[in-house]
Write a protein that holds these residues in place. Structure first.
Motif, short mmCIF file in Angstrom:
data_model
loop_
_atom_site.label_atom_id
_atom_site.label_comp_id
_atom_site.label_asym_id
_atom_site.label_seq_id
_atom_site.Cartn_x
_atom_site.Cartn_y
_atom_site.Cartn_z
N ILE A 184 49.43 46.52 54.37
CA ILE A 184 48.62 47.60 53.78
C ILE A 184 47.37 47.92 54.59
O ILE A 184 46.55 48.74 54.18
CB ILE A 184 48.23 47.29 52.31
CG1 ILE A 184 47.35 46.03 52.22
CG2 ILE A 184 49.48 47.12 51.46
CD1 ILE A 184 46.84 45.77 50.82
N GLY A 185 47.23 47.28 55.75
CA GLY A 185 46.19 47.68 56.68
C GLY A 185 44.80 47.16 56.35
O GLY A 185 43.81 47.73 56.80
N ARG A 186 44.68 46.07 55.58
CA ARG A 186 43.36 45.51 55.29
C ARG A 186 43.44 44.00 55.12
O ARG A 186 44.32 43.49 54.43
CB ARG A 186 42.74 46.16 54.05
CG ARG A 186 43.50 45.96 52.77
CD ARG A 186 42.83 46.65 51.59
NE ARG A 186 41.52 46.11 51.28
CZ ARG A 186 40.74 46.59 50.32
NH1 ARG A 186 41.14 47.61 49.58
NH2 ARG A 186 39.57 46.05 50.09
N GLU A 187 42.50 43.29 55.75
CA GLU A 187 42.40 41.84 55.57
C GLU A 187 41.58 41.53 54.33
O GLU A 187 41.87 40.61 53.58
CB GLU A 187 41.71 41.21 56.77
CG GLU A 187 42.41 41.41 58.09
CD GLU A 187 41.55 40.96 59.25
OE1 GLU A 187 42.03 40.15 60.06
OE2 GLU A 187 40.38 41.39 59.34
N SER A 194 54.56 33.75 49.62
CA SER A 194 53.12 34.00 49.44
C SER A 194 52.57 34.92 50.51
O SER A 194 53.19 35.11 51.57
CB SER A 194 52.34 32.68 49.44
OG SER A 194 52.72 31.87 48.36
N ALA A 195 51.39 35.49 50.22
CA ALA A 195 50.71 36.38 51.15
C ALA A 195 49.27 35.93 51.34
O ALA A 195 48.60 35.52 50.39
CB ALA A 195 50.74 37.81 50.61
N THR A 196 48.80 35.99 52.59
CA THR A 196 47.41 35.72 52.91
C THR A 196 46.75 37.01 53.39
O THR A 196 47.38 38.08 53.39
CB THR A 196 47.30 34.67 54.04
OG1 THR A 196 47.76 35.27 55.27
CG2 THR A 196 48.16 33.45 53.74
N SER A 197 45.52 36.92 53.84
CA SER A 197 44.83 38.10 54.37
C SER A 197 45.57 38.69 55.56
O SER A 197 45.57 39.91 55.76
CB SER A 197 43.40 37.74 54.77
OG SER A 197 43.40 36.67 55.71
N LEU A 198 46.23 37.85 56.34
CA LEU A 198 46.99 38.34 57.50
C LEU A 198 48.21 39.14 57.05
O LEU A 198 48.59 40.13 57.69
CB LEU A 198 47.42 37.18 58.39
CG LEU A 198 46.32 36.28 58.94
CD1 LEU A 198 46.90 35.29 59.96
CD2 LEU A 198 45.20 37.10 59.59
N THR A 199 48.80 38.72 55.94
CA THR A 199 49.95 39.45 55.39
C THR A 199 49.51 40.83 54.91
O THR A 199 50.19 41.84 55.18
CB THR A 199 50.56 38.68 54.20
OG1 THR A 199 50.66 37.29 54.52
CG2 THR A 199 51.94 39.22 53.86
N PHE A 200 48.39 40.88 54.20
CA PHE A 200 47.90 42.16 53.70
C PHE A 200 47.52 43.10 54.84
O PHE A 200 47.73 44.31 54.76
CB PHE A 200 46.70 41.95 52.76
CG PHE A 200 47.07 41.29 51.46
CD1 PHE A 200 47.98 41.88 50.60
CD2 PHE A 200 46.53 40.07 51.09
CE1 PHE A 200 48.34 41.29 49.40
CE2 PHE A 200 46.88 39.46 49.89
CZ PHE A 200 47.78 40.06 49.05
#
Length: 472
Positions: free
Chosen positions: A413-416, A403-409
């Protein structure tokens, strides 16, 4: 130092469209990741391919902005029209979002009976059709010419929509449908979260109409992953992947761009970063300009699966639960299955993306240990309910899950943040336009005008491209 007329920072939908439409210019596009497309990218992990976020492609039809843009690029995407845009399941209620209005209305009336359902949904569909028939939509600030064009668009919209332009979504629901059940309200809000990233209490009638109507348009599955569209339209573009922009400094007639790999000079810059992240690239006046925009805390929690199965599934489902998902702001999640015939995406089984809405702040405040625990809690909750609704899939058939959270994004990809602010009468005056107060500096993407998804971002890119063509 290499010099360009135009530099585009970020290869999301907006940046990619601007770069492709100006491929004959002296330009360059920078992407910090190895995959092109940002939220619309496709990536490889554990030997399998997954769509990072965006999974539905809409707007490729006659007299629509996406089709017009692709025609200009002489590009025909490799896509497959979905017979059912989304199958929404809530308790035992099943609604297939199909293009045929009467067929859809029968399902709505059966599952959410209301004497004014026809009036409500017909109005929603009519507003959407009228909007996409408006020509020369413009929204920009910081120059007299732009203000005049924007005012002309506003007058045209008043002429078309009259007082409906100033109505809120919630007041329209109350006016036409009355006091609807919580289930019906959840159905409407879950649909809006997919398309405009907000619930009905936060948007205008116009935004709600555009959000609820997108399944009345042709909705497509993209063969080889959503990122393949971005890669194809950027084939003739000077793209620098794996190159992060660190700082941008403005001089009198140009901008100096410092990246992780070198230094460049450009007369014009288009930022496909969010307006919240753009401040990190500048000093002083430009930094202050971007800092005035209120951060949108909304983001996504996305779970990726590979499923070893040969059973047939629709491309898109939405599951609406009775309770909110842990660490999220929604009681629904959106599921996208790859097609078995897609040799790239389904080479090791179905590639599945499950997404829901969360807040950046939820994950940012956690310690490393708590972050892992809460991420696992949310993932397990989604998986459990996914398997409840898909009883023809067993846990043993799931060969990969992560899974991905805002920290992963943020890392990739450079955006939370995922998605822009809800558009209503108040926020319309505060939302930034593509043009900035600084000569040669522009914005594009889902945190500036005009909205979310392919159609919304493409509309903003179209407006920006007209402004650029007057300069370049």
């Amino acid at each position: 130092m290499q010099k360009y007329d135009l530099a585009i920072i970020g290869s999301g939908i907006g940046g990619a469209l601007i770069a492709a439409l100006n491929k004959d210019k002296n330009h360059i596009l920078f992407e910090k990741d190895s995959n092109l497309g940002g939220c619309a990218s496709t990536f490889k992990r554990f030997g399998n391919y997954y769509n990072a976020g965006a999974t539905t492609f809409v707007g490729y039809e006659e007299n629509h902005i996406i089709k017009d843009m692709f025609n200009k690029l002489n590009y025909v995407p490799d896509i497959f029209e979905s017979k059912v845009a989304i199958r929404t399941i809530q308790n035992k209620k099943v609604v297939d979002r199909v293009r045929n209005f009467e067929e859809f209305l029968l399902q709505i009336q059966e599952n959410y009976p209301n004497e004014n359902n026809r009036i409500f949904w017909k109005k929603i569909k009519d507003i959407d059709e009228k909007f996409w028939q408006i020509k020369d939509i413009h929204f920009a600030k910081y120059s007299l010419k732009s203000y005049i064009k924007s005012l002309a668009t506003f007058k045209d919209m008043i002429k078309v929509f009259k007082m409906d332009l100033f109505k809120s979504a919630s007041s329209f629901i109350k006016e036409i449908l009355g006091d609807i059940t919580q289930e019906y309200q959840s159905f409407i809000d879950a649909q809006l979260l997919i398309t405009v990233q907000s619930k009905s209490k936060d948007v205008s009638l116009l935004s709600m109409a555009l959000g609820l109507s997108y399944p009345f348009h042709k909705v497509f599955y993209v063969n080889n992953g959503m990122g393949s569209i971005i890669e194809e339209i950027l084939k003739e573009v000077n793209v620098h992947k794996n190159e992060e922009i660190i700082k941008i400094k403005k001089s009198k007639d140009y901008y100096v761009i410092n990246s992780s790999k070198g230094e460049y000079q450009a007369k014009n810059i288009v930022l496909n970063t969010t307006v919240y992240d753009s401040k990190n690239l500048f000093d002083k006046k430009i930094k202050n300009y971007y800092e005035k925009f209120e951060f949108s805390d909304q983001s996504a929690f996305t779970t990726y699966l590979t499923i070893d199965s040969k059973k047939e599934f629709l491309e898109h489902y939405q599951i609406i639960l009775k309770i909110d998902i842990p660490n999220c702001i929604s009681n629904s999640f959106f599921i996208s299955f790859s097609k078995l015939s897609d040799e790239k995406m389904s080479q090791n089984g179905y590639s599945v993306t499950i997404s829901t809405h969360t807040k950046v702040s939820t994950w940012k405040v956690l310690s490393t240990e708590d972050y892992k625990k809460q991420k696992e809690l949310t993932q397990n909750f989604i998986l459990e309910h996914f398997l409840d609704y898909f009883d023809n899939i067993s846990s043993e058939q799931i060969t990969k899950i992560f899974s991905a959270t805002s920290l992963t994004f943020q890392r990739f990809i450079g955006r939370e943040n995922c998605g822009g602010r809800a558009i209503n009468v108040k926020s319309a005056l505060q939302i930034p336009s593509c043009r900035t107060p600084f000569k040669g500096l522009y914005n594009v993407g889902d945190t500036v005008f005009a909205g979310q998804g392919w159609p919304g971002v493409a509309l903003g890119a179209s407006i920006l491209n007209k402004e650029l063509n007057e300069k370049l």
